[in-house]
Design a protein around this motif. Sequence first.
Motif, PDB file in Angstrom:
ATOM      1  N   MET A   1       0.825  -1.202   0.000  1.00  0.00           N
ATOM      2  CA  MET A   1       0.000   0.000   0.000  1.00  0.00           C
ATOM      3  C   MET A   1       0.863   1.258   0.000  1.00  0.00           C
ATOM      4  O   MET A   1       0.387   2.324  -0.374  1.00  0.00           O
ATOM      5  CB  MET A   1      -0.923  -0.053   1.226  1.00  0.00           C
ATOM      6  CG  MET A   1      -2.138   0.783   1.088  1.00  0.00           C
ATOM      7  SD  MET A   1      -3.089   0.283  -0.355  1.00  0.00           S
ATOM      8  CE  MET A   1      -4.006   1.734  -0.614  1.00  0.00           C
ATOM      9  N   LYS A   2       2.111   1.107   0.399  1.00  0.00           N
ATOM     10  CA  LYS A   2       3.016   2.255   0.395  1.00  0.00           C
ATOM     11  C   LYS A   2       3.201   2.790  -1.029  1.00  0.00           C
ATOM     12  O   LYS A   2       3.219   3.995  -1.244  1.00  0.00           O
ATOM     13  CB  LYS A   2       4.361   1.852   1.001  1.00  0.00           C
ATOM     14  CG  LYS A   2       5.333   2.980   1.124  1.00  0.00           C
ATOM     15  CD  LYS A   2       6.629   2.531   1.764  1.00  0.00           C
ATOM     16  CE  LYS A   2       7.586   3.693   1.855  1.00  0.00           C
ATOM     17  NZ  LYS A   2       8.869   3.300   2.387  1.00  0.00           N
TER      18      LYS A   2
ATOM     19  N   ILE B   1       2.297   6.581  -2.711  1.00  0.00           N
ATOM     20  CA  ILE B   1       3.224   7.381  -3.525  1.00  0.00           C
ATOM     21  C   ILE B   1       2.550   7.760  -4.842  1.00  0.00           C
ATOM     22  O   ILE B   1       2.629   8.912  -5.286  1.00  0.00           O
ATOM     23  CB  ILE B   1       4.531   6.607  -3.766  1.00  0.00           C
ATOM     24  CG1 ILE B   1       5.305   6.468  -2.457  1.00  0.00           C
ATOM     25  CG2 ILE B   1       5.396   7.293  -4.824  1.00  0.00           C
ATOM     26  CD1 ILE B   1       6.461   5.502  -2.501  1.00  0.00           C
ATOM     27  N   ILE B   2       1.871   6.792  -5.466  1.00  0.00           N
ATOM     28  CA  ILE B   2       1.172   7.068  -6.726  1.00  0.00           C
ATOM     29  C   ILE B   2       0.061   8.099  -6.504  1.00  0.00           C
ATOM     30  O   ILE B   2      -0.140   8.983  -7.334  1.00  0.00           O
ATOM     31  CB  ILE B   2       0.628   5.765  -7.346  1.00  0.00           C
ATOM     32  CG1 ILE B   2       1.803   4.903  -7.814  1.00  0.00           C
ATOM     33  CG2 ILE B   2      -0.323   6.057  -8.502  1.00  0.00           C
ATOM     34  CD1 ILE B   2       1.419   3.510  -8.261  1.00  0.00           C
ATOM     35  N   LEU B   3      -0.633   8.006  -5.373  1.00  0.00           N
ATOM     36  CA  LEU B   3      -1.672   9.000  -5.049  1.00  0.00           C
ATOM     37  C   LEU B   3      -1.068  10.398  -5.004  1.00  0.00           C
ATOM     38  O   LEU B   3      -1.612  11.334  -5.612  1.00  0.00           O
ATOM     39  CB  LEU B   3      -2.330   8.666  -3.713  1.00  0.00           C
ATOM     40  CG  LEU B   3      -3.273   9.719  -3.149  1.00  0.00           C
ATOM     41  CD1 LEU B   3      -4.522   9.834  -4.013  1.00  0.00           C
ATOM     42  CD2 LEU B   3      -3.635   9.403  -1.718  1.00  0.00           C
ATOM     43  N   LYS B   4       0.054  10.544  -4.317  1.00  0.00           N
ATOM     44  CA  LYS B   4       0.708  11.863  -4.237  1.00  0.00           C
ATOM     45  C   LYS B   4       1.132  12.348  -5.616  1.00  0.00           C
ATOM     46  O   LYS B   4       0.945  13.526  -5.950  1.00  0.00           O
ATOM     47  CB  LYS B   4       1.916  11.792  -3.307  1.00  0.00           C
ATOM     48  CG  LYS B   4       1.552  11.640  -1.856  1.00  0.00           C
ATOM     49  CD  LYS B   4       2.787  11.511  -0.995  1.00  0.00           C
ATOM     50  CE  LYS B   4       2.407  11.217   0.449  1.00  0.00           C
ATOM     51  NZ  LYS B   4       3.584  10.986   1.287  1.00  0.00           N
ATOM     52  N   GLU B   5       1.680  11.454  -6.426  1.00  0.00           N
ATOM     53  CA  GLU B   5       2.114  11.839  -7.776  1.00  0.00           C
ATOM     54  C   GLU B   5       0.917  12.235  -8.638  1.00  0.00           C
ATOM     55  O   GLU B   5       1.020  13.167  -9.447  1.00  0.00           O
ATOM     56  CB  GLU B   5       2.876  10.681  -8.427  1.00  0.00           C
ATOM     57  CG  GLU B   5       4.205  10.407  -7.773  1.00  0.00           C
ATOM     58  CD  GLU B   5       4.849   9.105  -8.212  1.00  0.00           C
ATOM     59  OE1 GLU B   5       5.999   8.868  -7.807  1.00  0.00           O
ATOM     60  OE2 GLU B   5       4.204   8.315  -8.947  1.00  0.00           O
TER      61      GLU B   5
ATOM     62  N   THR C   1      -4.231  13.178 -15.413  1.00  0.00           N
ATOM     63  CA  THR C   1      -3.207  12.866 -14.421  1.00  0.00           C
ATOM     64  C   THR C   1      -2.728  11.426 -14.551  1.00  0.00           C
ATOM     65  O   THR C   1      -1.598  11.107 -14.201  1.00  0.00           O
ATOM     66  CB  THR C   1      -3.701  13.168 -12.997  1.00  0.00           C
ATOM     67  OG1 THR C   1      -2.607  13.116 -12.116  1.00  0.00           O
ATOM     68  CG2 THR C   1      -4.751  12.182 -12.547  1.00  0.00           C
ATOM     69  N   ALA C   2      -3.573  10.545 -15.098  1.00  0.00           N
ATOM     70  CA  ALA C   2      -3.139   9.168 -15.353  1.00  0.00           C
ATOM     71  C   ALA C   2      -2.040   9.154 -16.418  1.00  0.00           C
ATOM     72  O   ALA C   2      -1.133   8.315 -16.369  1.00  0.00           O
ATOM     73  CB  ALA C   2      -4.319   8.315 -15.792  1.00  0.00           C
ATOM     74  N   TYR C   3      -2.109  10.085 -17.367  1.00  0.00           N
ATOM     75  CA  TYR C   3      -1.067  10.191 -18.395  1.00  0.00           C
ATOM     76  C   TYR C   3       0.166  10.917 -17.875  1.00  0.00           C
ATOM     77  O   TYR C   3       1.286  10.621 -18.282  1.00  0.00           O
ATOM     78  CB  TYR C   3      -1.601  10.912 -19.634  1.00  0.00           C
ATOM     79  CG  TYR C   3      -2.718  10.191 -20.320  1.00  0.00           C
ATOM     80  CD1 TYR C   3      -2.529   8.917 -20.847  1.00  0.00           C
ATOM     81  CD2 TYR C   3      -3.972  10.766 -20.429  1.00  0.00           C
ATOM     82  CE1 TYR C   3      -3.560   8.245 -21.472  1.00  0.00           C
ATOM     83  CE2 TYR C   3      -5.013  10.098 -21.053  1.00  0.00           C
ATOM     84  CZ  TYR C   3      -4.796   8.840 -21.575  1.00  0.00           C
ATOM     85  OH  TYR C   3      -5.819   8.176 -22.188  1.00  0.00           O
ATOM     86  N   ILE C   4      -0.024  11.873 -17.007  1.00  0.00           N
ATOM     87  CA  ILE C   4       1.077  12.693 -16.493  1.00  0.00           C
ATOM     88  C   ILE C   4       1.871  11.967 -15.403  1.00  0.00           C
ATOM     89  O   ILE C   4       3.065  12.199 -15.247  1.00  0.00           O
ATOM     90  CB  ILE C   4       0.521  14.039 -15.960  1.00  0.00           C
ATOM     91  CG1 ILE C   4      -0.099  14.842 -17.091  1.00  0.00           C
ATOM     92  CG2 ILE C   4       1.603  14.847 -15.271  1.00  0.00           C
ATOM     93  CD1 ILE C   4      -0.865  16.067 -16.621  1.00  0.00           C
ATOM     94  N   GLN C   5       1.227  11.073 -14.662  1.00  0.00           N
ATOM     95  CA  GLN C   5       1.839  10.434 -13.480  1.00  0.00           C
ATOM     96  C   GLN C   5       3.194   9.791 -13.750  1.00  0.00           C
ATOM     97  O   GLN C   5       4.113   9.978 -12.952  1.00  0.00           O
ATOM     98  CB  GLN C   5       0.866   9.424 -12.870  1.00  0.00           C
ATOM     99  CG  GLN C   5       1.332   8.797 -11.566  1.00  0.00           C
ATOM    100  CD  GLN C   5       2.161   7.549 -11.761  1.00  0.00           C
ATOM    101  OE1 GLN C   5       2.001   6.829 -12.730  1.00  0.00           O
ATOM    102  NE2 GLN C   5       3.048   7.305 -10.825  1.00  0.00           N
ATOM    103  N   PRO C   6       3.409   9.053 -14.852  1.00  0.00           N
ATOM    104  CA  PRO C   6       4.745   8.473 -15.059  1.00  0.00           C
ATOM    105  C   PRO C   6       5.846   9.522 -15.177  1.00  0.00           C
ATOM    106  O   PRO C   6       6.971   9.319 -14.699  1.00  0.00           O
ATOM    107  CB  PRO C   6       4.607   7.682 -16.368  1.00  0.00           C
ATOM    108  CG  PRO C   6       3.154   7.415 -16.501  1.00  0.00           C
ATOM    109  CD  PRO C   6       2.459   8.570 -15.844  1.00  0.00           C
TER     110      PRO C   6
END
Length: 131
Positions: free
Chosen positions: A1-2, A6-10, A113-118
């Motif tokens: 879950m950690k 991190i993905i949530l913050k990004e 944001t799904a596209y920007i996240q990486p």
Amino acid sequence: MKKAKIILKEMIIGLFIWSLPVLVILALAATNKPAVICGVIVGVLSAAGIIFHMYKHLDIALDMDPENARKHTLKSAFQRTFIMAAVLTLSMIWYGYIHPIGVVLGLMGVKMTAYIQPYVHKFLQKKSMLG
């Protein structure tokens, strides 16, 4: 879950990266600038809430058996869709205060944001390696 946290913050960072150019472009192009700015803010805050809702309910569904997880996921998706429709409906009713175009583009931040996240992830990793 950690890793999910991190993905949530990004994703939240990516959402605000998306919202800044949208806010500037609409503020420059609109005739009713306060309504458009409020629309983008309402849309982005709603999108942030939706992203957080996805994060929380994914965690809950992962602890369930497959059939209950499927039902919970469908119920959660319906709740998010209902919230988006309600926010958009309210903006159409009070378009003089909260412009629907700003709301739609703010809510589109969930997808963007799904596209920007990486890219945000790569940038933050490089930043943490350097400093």
